[in-house]
Write a protein that holds these residues in place. Structure first.
Motif, PDB file in Angstrom:
ATOM      1  N   UNK A 117      14.178  -6.234   8.960  1.00  0.00           N
ATOM      2  CA  UNK A 117      12.857  -6.606   8.463  1.00  0.00           C
ATOM      3  C   UNK A 117      11.890  -5.427   8.533  1.00  0.00           C
ATOM      4  N   UNK A 118      12.067  -4.581   9.535  1.00  0.00           N
ATOM      5  CA  UNK A 118      11.236  -3.388   9.628  1.00  0.00           C
ATOM      6  C   UNK A 118      11.442  -2.456   8.450  1.00  0.00           C
ATOM      7  N   UNK A 119      12.680  -2.306   8.018  1.00  0.00           N
ATOM      8  CA  UNK A 119      12.974  -1.475   6.837  1.00  0.00           C
ATOM      9  C   UNK A 119      12.344  -2.082   5.592  1.00  0.00           C
ATOM     10  N   UNK A 120      12.431  -3.405   5.482  1.00  0.00           N
ATOM     11  CA  UNK A 120      11.831  -4.094   4.340  1.00  0.00           C
ATOM     12  C   UNK A 120      10.340  -3.788   4.236  1.00  0.00           C
ATOM     13  N   UNK A 121       9.621  -3.862   5.345  1.00  0.00           N
ATOM     14  CA  UNK A 121       8.181  -3.610   5.324  1.00  0.00           C
ATOM     15  C   UNK A 121       7.857  -2.124   5.275  1.00  0.00           C
ATOM     16  N   UNK A 122       8.772  -1.280   5.722  1.00  0.00           N
ATOM     17  CA  UNK A 122       8.561   0.161   5.604  1.00  0.00           C
ATOM     18  C   UNK A 122       8.489   0.573   4.141  1.00  0.00           C
ATOM     19  N   UNK A 123       9.383   0.018   3.327  1.00  0.00           N
ATOM     20  CA  UNK A 123       9.383   0.328   1.900  1.00  0.00           C
ATOM     21  C   UNK A 123       8.049  -0.049   1.267  1.00  0.00           C
ATOM     22  N   UNK A 124       7.535  -1.232   1.628  1.00  0.00           N
ATOM     23  CA  UNK A 124       6.272  -1.673   1.035  1.00  0.00           C
ATOM     24  C   UNK A 124       5.075  -0.928   1.608  1.00  0.00           C
ATOM     25  N   UNK A 125       5.209  -0.382   2.801  1.00  0.00           N
ATOM     26  CA  UNK A 125       4.155   0.475   3.339  1.00  0.00           C
ATOM     27  C   UNK A 125       4.052   1.756   2.524  1.00  0.00           C
ATOM     28  N   UNK A 126       5.192   2.360   2.216  1.00  0.00           N
ATOM     29  CA  UNK A 126       5.209   3.580   1.399  1.00  0.00           C
ATOM     30  C   UNK A 126       4.683   3.291   0.004  1.00  0.00           C
ATOM     31  N   UNK A 127       5.144   2.195  -0.583  1.00  0.00           N
ATOM     32  CA  UNK A 127       4.705   1.825  -1.936  1.00  0.00           C
ATOM     33  C   UNK A 127       3.201   1.610  -1.988  1.00  0.00           C
ATOM     34  N   UNK A 128       2.655   0.912  -1.004  1.00  0.00           N
ATOM     35  CA  UNK A 128       1.224   0.646  -0.983  1.00  0.00           C
ATOM     36  C   UNK A 128       0.430   1.925  -0.792  1.00  0.00           C
ATOM     37  N   UNK A 129       0.952   2.845  -0.017  1.00  0.00           N
ATOM     38  CA  UNK A 129       0.266   4.129   0.178  1.00  0.00           C
ATOM     39  C   UNK A 129       0.157   4.893  -1.140  1.00  0.00           C
ATOM     40  N   UNK A 130       1.205   4.852  -1.943  1.00  0.00           N
ATOM     41  CA  UNK A 130       1.158   5.509  -3.258  1.00  0.00           C
ATOM     42  C   UNK A 130       0.111   4.846  -4.142  1.00  0.00           C
ATOM     43  N   UNK A 131       0.076   3.514  -4.133  1.00  0.00           N
ATOM     44  CA  UNK A 131      -0.940   2.801  -4.908  1.00  0.00           C
ATOM     45  C   UNK A 131      -2.345   3.139  -4.405  1.00  0.00           C
ATOM     46  N   UNK A 132      -2.492   3.285  -3.091  1.00  0.00           N
ATOM     47  CA  UNK A 132      -3.788   3.629  -2.519  1.00  0.00           C
ATOM     48  C   UNK A 132      -4.266   4.979  -3.024  1.00  0.00           C
ATOM     49  N   UNK A 133      -3.367   5.954  -3.058  1.00  0.00           N
ATOM     50  CA  UNK A 133      -3.733   7.274  -3.587  1.00  0.00           C
ATOM     51  C   UNK A 133      -4.125   7.180  -5.059  1.00  0.00           C
ATOM     52  N   UNK A 134      -3.413   6.338  -5.810  1.00  0.00           N
ATOM     53  CA  UNK A 134      -3.714   6.191  -7.229  1.00  0.00           C
ATOM     54  C   UNK A 134      -5.046   5.529  -7.507  1.00  0.00           C
ATOM     55  N   UNK A 135      -5.597   4.821  -6.518  1.00  0.00           N
ATOM     56  CA  UNK A 135      -6.874   4.137  -6.722  1.00  0.00           C
ATOM     57  C   UNK A 135      -8.045   4.891  -6.112  1.00  0.00           C
ATOM     58  N   UNK A 136      -7.817   6.116  -5.627  1.00  0.00           N
ATOM     59  CA  UNK A 136      -8.830   6.835  -4.859  1.00  0.00           C
ATOM     60  C   UNK A 136     -10.016   7.285  -5.694  1.00  0.00           C
ATOM     61  N   UNK A 137      -9.935   7.182  -7.014  1.00  0.00           N
ATOM     62  CA  UNK A 137     -11.076   7.520  -7.865  1.00  0.00           C
ATOM     63  C   UNK A 137     -11.401   6.345  -8.786  1.00  0.00           C
ATOM     64  N   UNK A 138     -11.246   5.152  -8.271  1.00  0.00           N
ATOM     65  CA  UNK A 138     -11.471   3.969  -9.097  1.00  0.00           C
ATOM     66  C   UNK A 138     -12.771   3.296  -8.691  1.00  0.00           C
ATOM     67  N   UNK A 139     -12.692   2.119  -8.090  1.00  0.00           N
ATOM     68  CA  UNK A 139     -13.872   1.440  -7.567  1.00  0.00           C
ATOM     69  C   UNK A 139     -13.590   1.031  -6.130  1.00  0.00           C
TER      70      UNK A 139
END
Length: 304
Positions: A117-139
């Motif tokens: 389960x830790x690996x499962x959430x690790x993948x989504x932690x990385x994915x969310x971090x990428x999305x966070x960077x992509x929204x850094x100049x949004x609202x």
């Protein structure tokens, strides 16, 4: 999104899919977080009540929102909503006996189950971090939502991997707060000046937000909201568009009303990686108007 004269179709804007996607995410996250944080429910209670929400509202509804975002030429919104819709479906699959995942996890030791389960959430932690960077100049609404979601996934990953109940309970509280941020973003889109007595602020962030001089107290678009849209960089006929495609829609609609099947009259919006140009050549009053806005994706909308 194309329409041709031979087919007799006119350009038509899509409804904003963001409120649906954010609503599905908020509801599923809220209920799941209550279980994770043991908020109003006994610690260790089975989270199976989340399965229905995870499959249909958090899962299927978000996938639909992502599909409509694709059709609206919003790559970021499409990827985010579709990804988290699939996340909730995969989470539900873990809890549904028919998939065999829960039986397989129950047959191994607690350590192996926790690491899986830790690996499962690790993948989504990385994915969310990428999305966070992509929204850094949004609202700010989108950025703060993804920031807290990143913290939720990180805490859940650590809590599952280390089998630390305190960390898991903390992730539940943060997840509950994240749900309220998502609901706020829903309210920004739903409570417009046309439907309510006031609108909620969701200011832009970053350099481009300051350059445009817009506070974005409320941006409502027939296509998408916030980070999932291009940004207006100037004015059209002395009128500041109130949303990112506001200047283009009247041009397209004007040409469609003039003569949708007349190949001589076209309203064209051509986008490059740097700007969109909208030009009315439909002959309505002999006017020709053009405008540019910043754009991340490449698209062409044609009516005529």
């Amino acid at each position: 999104m194309y329409s041709s004269a031979s087919q007799g179709h006119c350009w038509r804007p899509f409804s904003n899919p963001a409120p649906l996607g954010n609503s599905g995410f908020a509801v599923a996250t809220f209920v799941s977080s209550l279980h994770t944080g043991a908020i109003g429910i006994a610690s260790g209670a089975p989270p199976n009540i989340v399965v229905g929400l995870a499959l249909f509202y958090g899962g299927f509804a978000q996938v639909l929102a992502g599909a409509w975002a694709f059709a609206s030429n919003s790559a970021f919104g499409a990827i985010v909503f579709t990804s988290y819709g699939c996340y909730w479906m995969s989470y539900a699959a873990i809890l549904i006996p028919g998939f065999g995942i829960s039986d397989a996890l129950g047959a191994v030791s607690d350590t192996i189950r926790a690491e899986s389960l830790g690996i499962f959430y690790l993948v989504w932690t990385i994915q969310t971090f990428i999305f966070l960077l992509g929204s850094s100049r949004s609202n700010w609404g989108t950025f703060i939502l993804l920031l807290f979601l990143f913290v939720v996934n990180l805490l859940t990953c650590i809590g599952k991997w280390s089998q630390n109940e305190r960390i898991l309970h903390g992730s539940g509280y943060v997840g509950m707060f994240t749900s309220f941020i998502a609901w706020y973003n829903v309210a920004v889109d739903m409570l417009t000046k046309e439907t309510f007595y006031f609108s909620l602020p969701n200011p832009e962030m970053g350099i481009r937000g300051m350059e445009s001089g817009e506070s974005r107290s409320a941006t409502h678009s027939p296509l998408f909201h916030g980070v999932f849209q291009p940004r207006v960089s100037s004015k059209l006929d002395g009128h500041t568009p109130r949303n990112h495609f506001d200047f283009a829609a009247p041009i397209l609609e004007s040409a469609a009303k003039t003569n949708c099947n007349d190949s001589a009259g076209k309203a064209i919006v051509v986008a490059s990686t740097s700007h969109i140009t909208a030009q009315d050549t439909s002959g309505c009053g002999g006017c020709t108007r053009s405008e540019s806005i910043e754009q991340h994706d490449i698209a062409m909308f044609r009516s005529g």
